[in-house]
Design a protein around this motif. Structure first.
Motif, PDB file in Angstrom:
ATOM      1  N   GLU A 155       0.830  -1.213   0.000  1.00 22.94           N
ATOM      2  CA  GLU A 155       0.000   0.000   0.000  1.00 22.94           C
ATOM      3  C   GLU A 155       0.855   1.249   0.000  1.00 22.94           C
ATOM      4  OE1 GLU A 155      -3.551   2.182  -0.143  1.00 22.94           O
ATOM      5  OE2 GLU A 155      -3.032   0.099  -0.639  1.00 22.94           O
ATOM      6  N   HIS A 156       1.969   1.218   0.707  1.00 24.11           N
ATOM      7  CA  HIS A 156       2.893   2.360   0.741  1.00 24.11           C
ATOM      8  C   HIS A 156       3.384   2.683  -0.676  1.00 24.11           C
ATOM      9  CE1 HIS A 156       5.397   5.174   2.849  1.00 24.11           C
ATOM     10  NE2 HIS A 156       6.550   4.568   2.586  1.00 24.11           N
ATOM     11  N   ILE A 157       3.718   1.654  -1.449  1.00 20.95           N
ATOM     12  CA  ILE A 157       4.172   1.855  -2.820  1.00 20.95           C
ATOM     13  C   ILE A 157       3.043   2.409  -3.687  1.00 20.95           C
ATOM     14  CG2 ILE A 157       4.889   0.621  -4.910  1.00 20.95           C
ATOM     15  CD1 ILE A 157       6.532  -1.214  -3.075  1.00 20.95           C
ATOM     16  N   CYS A 158       1.857   1.821  -3.544  1.00 25.26           N
ATOM     17  CA  CYS A 158       0.722   2.284  -4.358  1.00 25.26           C
ATOM     18  C   CYS A 158       0.367   3.733  -4.047  1.00 25.26           C
ATOM     19  CB  CYS A 158      -0.485   1.379  -4.122  1.00 25.26           C
ATOM     20  SG  CYS A 158      -0.296  -0.298  -4.782  1.00 25.26           S
ATOM     21  N   ARG A 159       0.465   4.120  -2.786  1.00 22.96           N
ATOM     22  CA  ARG A 159       0.173   5.512  -2.419  1.00 22.96           C
ATOM     23  C   ARG A 159       1.245   6.443  -2.971  1.00 22.96           C
ATOM     24  NH1 ARG A 159      -3.345   7.011   1.765  1.00 22.96           N
ATOM     25  NH2 ARG A 159      -4.660   5.307   2.501  1.00 22.96           N
ATOM     26  N   LYS A 160       2.502   6.047  -2.882  1.00 20.45           N
ATOM     27  CA  LYS A 160       3.558   6.897  -3.425  1.00 20.45           C
ATOM     28  C   LYS A 160       3.372   7.115  -4.926  1.00 20.45           C
ATOM     29  CE  LYS A 160       7.355   6.247  -0.161  1.00 20.45           C
ATOM     30  NZ  LYS A 160       8.791   5.953  -0.016  1.00 20.45           N
ATOM     31  N   LEU A 161       2.929   6.085  -5.622  1.00 18.45           N
ATOM     32  CA  LEU A 161       2.669   6.205  -7.053  1.00 18.45           C
ATOM     33  C   LEU A 161       1.336   6.886  -7.348  1.00 18.45           C
ATOM     34  CD1 LEU A 161       3.972   2.722  -8.270  1.00 18.45           C
ATOM     35  CD2 LEU A 161       4.890   4.957  -8.926  1.00 18.45           C
ATOM     36  N   ASP A 162       0.548   7.113  -6.301  1.00 15.53           N
ATOM     37  CA  ASP A 162      -0.754   7.768  -6.454  1.00 15.53           C
ATOM     38  C   ASP A 162      -1.594   7.055  -7.518  1.00 15.53           C
ATOM     39  OD1 ASP A 162      -2.623   9.699  -5.681  1.00 15.53           O
ATOM     40  OD2 ASP A 162      -1.996  11.119  -7.226  1.00 15.53           O
ATOM     41  N   LEU A 163      -1.662   5.732  -7.391  1.00 17.32           N
ATOM     42  CA  LEU A 163      -2.371   4.931  -8.383  1.00 17.32           C
ATOM     43  C   LEU A 163      -3.849   5.281  -8.429  1.00 17.32           C
ATOM     44  CD1 LEU A 163      -0.867   1.338  -7.947  1.00 17.32           C
ATOM     45  CD2 LEU A 163      -0.227   3.104  -9.605  1.00 17.32           C
ATOM     46  N   ARG A 164      -4.384   5.319  -9.645  1.00 19.19           N
ATOM     47  CA  ARG A 164      -5.779   5.672  -9.880  1.00 19.19           C
ATOM     48  C   ARG A 164      -6.450   4.601 -10.733  1.00 19.19           C
ATOM     49  NH1 ARG A 164      -7.102  10.227  -6.699  1.00 19.19           N
ATOM     50  NH2 ARG A 164      -5.110  11.296  -6.349  1.00 19.19           N
ATOM     51  N   PRO A 165      -7.766   4.402 -10.563  1.00 22.90           N
ATOM     52  CA  PRO A 165      -8.478   3.413 -11.367  1.00 22.90           C
ATOM     53  C   PRO A 165      -8.313   3.675 -12.865  1.00 22.90           C
ATOM     54  CG  PRO A 165      -9.854   4.138  -9.556  1.00 22.90           C
ATOM     55  CD  PRO A 165      -8.658   5.042  -9.559  1.00 22.90           C
ATOM     56  N   ALA A 183      -2.363  -3.868  -6.477  1.00 21.35           N
ATOM     57  CA  ALA A 183      -2.646  -2.636  -7.220  1.00 21.35           C
ATOM     58  C   ALA A 183      -3.938  -2.762  -8.014  1.00 21.35           C
ATOM     59  CB  ALA A 183      -1.471  -2.320  -8.149  1.00 21.35           C
ATOM     60  N   ALA A 184      -4.201  -3.946  -8.564  1.00 22.81           N
ATOM     61  CA  ALA A 184      -5.423  -4.144  -9.341  1.00 22.81           C
ATOM     62  C   ALA A 184      -6.649  -4.228  -8.436  1.00 22.81           C
ATOM     63  CB  ALA A 184      -5.299  -5.406 -10.189  1.00 22.81           C
ATOM     64  N   GLU A 185      -6.527  -4.985  -7.338  1.00 22.59           N
ATOM     65  CA  GLU A 185      -7.670  -5.193  -6.445  1.00 22.59           C
ATOM     66  C   GLU A 185      -8.027  -3.938  -5.655  1.00 22.59           C
ATOM     67  OE1 GLU A 185      -6.489  -9.894  -5.611  1.00 22.59           O
ATOM     68  OE2 GLU A 185      -6.049  -8.326  -4.128  1.00 22.59           O
ATOM     69  N   ARG A 186      -7.023  -3.239  -5.140  1.00 30.55           N
ATOM     70  CA  ARG A 186      -7.275  -2.106  -4.250  1.00 30.55           C
ATOM     71  C   ARG A 186      -7.344  -0.762  -4.979  1.00 30.55           C
ATOM     72  NH1 ARG A 186      -5.440  -3.535   0.983  1.00 30.55           N
ATOM     73  NH2 ARG A 186      -5.844  -5.780   1.257  1.00 30.55           N
ATOM     74  N   LEU A 213      -9.341 -11.665 -12.519  1.00 34.78           N
ATOM     75  CA  LEU A 213      -8.821 -10.377 -12.987  1.00 34.78           C
ATOM     76  C   LEU A 213      -8.160 -10.479 -14.358  1.00 34.78           C
ATOM     77  CD1 LEU A 213      -7.191  -9.093  -9.666  1.00 34.78           C
ATOM     78  CD2 LEU A 213      -9.221  -8.151 -10.778  1.00 34.78           C
ATOM     79  N   ALA A 214      -8.414 -11.554 -15.078  1.00 34.97           N
ATOM     80  CA  ALA A 214      -7.715 -11.766 -16.343  1.00 34.97           C
ATOM     81  C   ALA A 214      -8.019 -10.674 -17.370  1.00 34.97           C
ATOM     82  CB  ALA A 214      -8.080 -13.132 -16.916  1.00 34.97           C
ATOM     83  N   ASP A 215      -9.132  -9.969 -17.211  1.00 34.04           N
ATOM     84  CA  ASP A 215      -9.454  -8.896 -18.150  1.00 34.04           C
ATOM     85  C   ASP A 215      -8.685  -7.614 -17.850  1.00 34.04           C
ATOM     86  OD1 ASP A 215     -10.848  -8.613 -15.735  1.00 34.04           O
ATOM     87  OD2 ASP A 215     -12.421  -7.391 -16.676  1.00 34.04           O
ATOM     88  N   ARG A 216      -8.032  -7.558 -16.662  1.00 31.23           N
ATOM     89  CA  ARG A 216      -7.330  -6.329 -16.281  1.00 31.23           C
ATOM     90  C   ARG A 216      -5.865  -6.537 -15.932  1.00 31.23           C
ATOM     91  NH1 ARG A 216      -8.545  -3.699 -11.868  1.00 31.23           N
ATOM     92  NH2 ARG A 216     -10.032  -5.073 -10.839  1.00 31.23           N
ATOM     93  N   VAL A 217      -5.439  -7.784 -15.760  1.00 35.76           N
ATOM     94  CA  VAL A 217      -4.068  -8.064 -15.300  1.00 35.76           C
ATOM     95  C   VAL A 217      -3.470  -9.172 -16.159  1.00 35.76           C
ATOM     96  CG1 VAL A 217      -2.634  -8.775 -13.363  1.00 35.76           C
ATOM     97  CG2 VAL A 217      -4.689  -7.423 -12.933  1.00 35.76           C
ATOM     98  N   GLU A 218      -2.202  -9.010 -16.510  1.00 36.96           N
ATOM     99  CA  GLU A 218      -1.487 -10.075 -17.207  1.00 36.96           C
ATOM    100  C   GLU A 218      -0.060 -10.161 -16.685  1.00 36.96           C
ATOM    101  OE1 GLU A 218       0.027  -9.494 -21.258  1.00 36.96           O
ATOM    102  OE2 GLU A 218      -0.947  -7.521 -21.261  1.00 36.96           O
ATOM    103  N   VAL A 219       0.546 -11.337 -16.828  1.00 34.91           N
ATOM    104  CA  VAL A 219       1.939 -11.539 -16.455  1.00 34.91           C
ATOM    105  C   VAL A 219       2.679 -12.090 -17.666  1.00 34.91           C
ATOM    106  CG1 VAL A 219       1.511 -13.863 -15.522  1.00 34.91           C
ATOM    107  CG2 VAL A 219       3.533 -12.575 -14.790  1.00 34.91           C
ATOM    108  N   ARG A 220       3.874 -11.575 -17.904  1.00 37.61           N
ATOM    109  CA  ARG A 220       4.670 -11.986 -19.049  1.00 37.61           C
ATOM    110  C   ARG A 220       6.034 -12.479 -18.566  1.00 37.61           C
ATOM    111  NH1 ARG A 220       4.110  -6.255 -22.290  1.00 37.61           N
ATOM    112  NH2 ARG A 220       1.826  -6.225 -22.513  1.00 37.61           N
ATOM    113  N   LYS A 221       6.547 -13.516 -19.218  1.00 36.58           N
ATOM    114  CA  LYS A 221       7.933 -13.924 -18.984  1.00 36.58           C
ATOM    115  C   LYS A 221       8.783 -13.137 -19.975  1.00 36.58           C
ATOM    116  CE  LYS A 221       9.384 -18.116 -19.826  1.00 36.58           C
ATOM    117  NZ  LYS A 221       9.587 -19.581 -19.697  1.00 36.58           N
TER     118      LYS A 221
END
Length: 402
Positions: A155-165, A183-186, A213-221
């Protein structure tokens, strides 16, 4: 003859010291205090060198290779080893080693990452928190447990980045997906995580599928150098990853981040740094031990080098915070949890790797407590054509409620 001379040297060193130490030789002979807080059992003659002329790196190697056993509380073992080796007198090597470019090719970096992280997901699950966050936690109070402190860090990181929907968010070196999913959930972001680890990629893919959350989140190698969406991200985080980048690649790293950010975008770089300016790594043989057994290809630089590289890449440094005491506390939590599950850990990864992780994490906790290493969160922004990053005038958005 040489062995006898070394035995005599070890006896003299132990008997003349006031350390709470006992040493048992492979033939059953003992020297030192009784009782002793730390007990060293030498299993073979070649282990004599590690005690006769000790360095922290040499002791760690001998322990990992099974040449000697270290018995006692791991806090006492590290404190005594520090005193025995006078490690504080040479905690960092002076001068900057200019590593060759080939140390950080894509193929070499992939092998190095897989060496450390593709050990066993179940092994890491024994001692990490529920989200498997493998980086410094954030203890808002001294009695906070590890799971709560890791949630607080995310949460500290997300707040510093001021993440927005709806913002596009990139997590470089996403680990087991803790920050990406938080970050996606909160905060409602559209998230992409990248990793070079096969095990982590499988784990995060499963988490995304189960979370809906597959419509909003992905992971890549994927290597960070190969992320294609230039100008495609509002916010970027890199947590516990840039230690793998390499000194000579720091500007390349921040150049890539700058290219991936939209104008006004923000990046948070969270990573371990050397405490000594101009350092080429921890002394007393520690850096060499870590490179050989733990993090091949890893390099620590001073935070001033991080500031300079980010600035050279056109990023404006906006905020910096040193979480050094938080990482010492985090590591002791990990060591305690690992020791509590020692038998299971040994079954999963074997005795030698168990010893590597135990002594590495305990040694790192000691290094943070002694001030040999630091953990910096650096927040920077992308400004273009006279504009400025989307960064509020005060820090209230970080620490207040909303």
């Amino acid at each position: 003859m040489l062995d006898q001379l070394l035995v005599h040297q070890v006896r003299r060193r132990v008997e003349s010291s006031e350390l709470p130490l006992s040493v048992e030789f492979w033939d059953g002979q003992k020297v030192g205090r009784t009782p002793a807080a730390v007990r060293v059992r030498l299993r073979e003659a070649r282990s004599l060198r590690a005690i006769a002329n000790p360095s922290l790196g040499a002791l760690a190697r001998a322990y990992v290779e099974g040449q000697l056993d270290l018995e006692g509380d791991v806090h006492d073992i590290l404190a005594l080893g520090d005193r025995l080796c006078s490690a504080g007198d040479h905690k960092a090597e002076s001068g900057v080693e200019r590593w060759k470019w080939w140390r950080h090719t894509r193929s070499r970096d992939r092998r190095n990452i897989q060496y450390h992280y593709d050990v066993s997901n179940d092994f890491y699950g024994l001692w990490l928190d529920a989200r498997r966050v493998y980086s410094c936690a954030y203890f808002r109070s001294p009695d906070m447990d590890l799971d709560a402190a890791q949630e607080a860090k995310l949460e500290h990181i997300c707040r510093k980045l001021d993440l927005r929907p709806g913002e596009r968010f990139l997590d470089i070196g996403c680990g087991w997906g803790g920050l990406l999913l938080h970050a996606a959930e909160r905060h409602g972001v559209q998230g992409v995580g990248i990793t070079l680890s096969d095990d982590q990629h499988r784990h995060v893919s499963d988490l995304i599928a189960r979370s809906g959350l597959a419509d909003r989140v992905e992971v890549r190698k994927m290597d960070y150098r190969d992320v294609p969406e230039h100008g495609g991200y509002d916010k970027i985080a890199s947590v516990g990853m840039f230690e793998h980048v390499g000194r000579v690649n720091l500007v390349t790293y921040f150049d890539k981040i700058n290219a991936l950010l939209r104008p006004g975008g923000l990046v948070l770089n969270h990573g371990i740094t050397a405490a000594a300016p101009g350092s080429a790594g921890l002394g007393s043989g520690i850096a060499e031990f870590i490179n050989d057994y733990v993090f091949p290809g890893g390099e620590l630089v001073h935070v001033s080098d991080v500031f300079r590289a980010a600035a050279d890449s056109g990023l404006e440094c906006l905020d910096a915070e040193n979480l050094r005491p938080h990482y010492g506390k985090t590591l002791w939590h990990w060591v305690n949890r690992l020791e509590q599950h020692a038998d299971v850990a040994r079954r999963l990864i074997g005795e030698q790797k168990y010893r590597i992780w135990r002594i590495y994490m305990a040694g790192s906790a000691h290094a943070f407590e002694c001030g040999w290493m630091e953990l910096w969160q650096l927040l920077a922004g992308k400004a273009e054509r006279g504009s400025q990053p989307n960064y509020p005038f005060t820090r209230d958005f970080m620490y207040g409620t909303r």
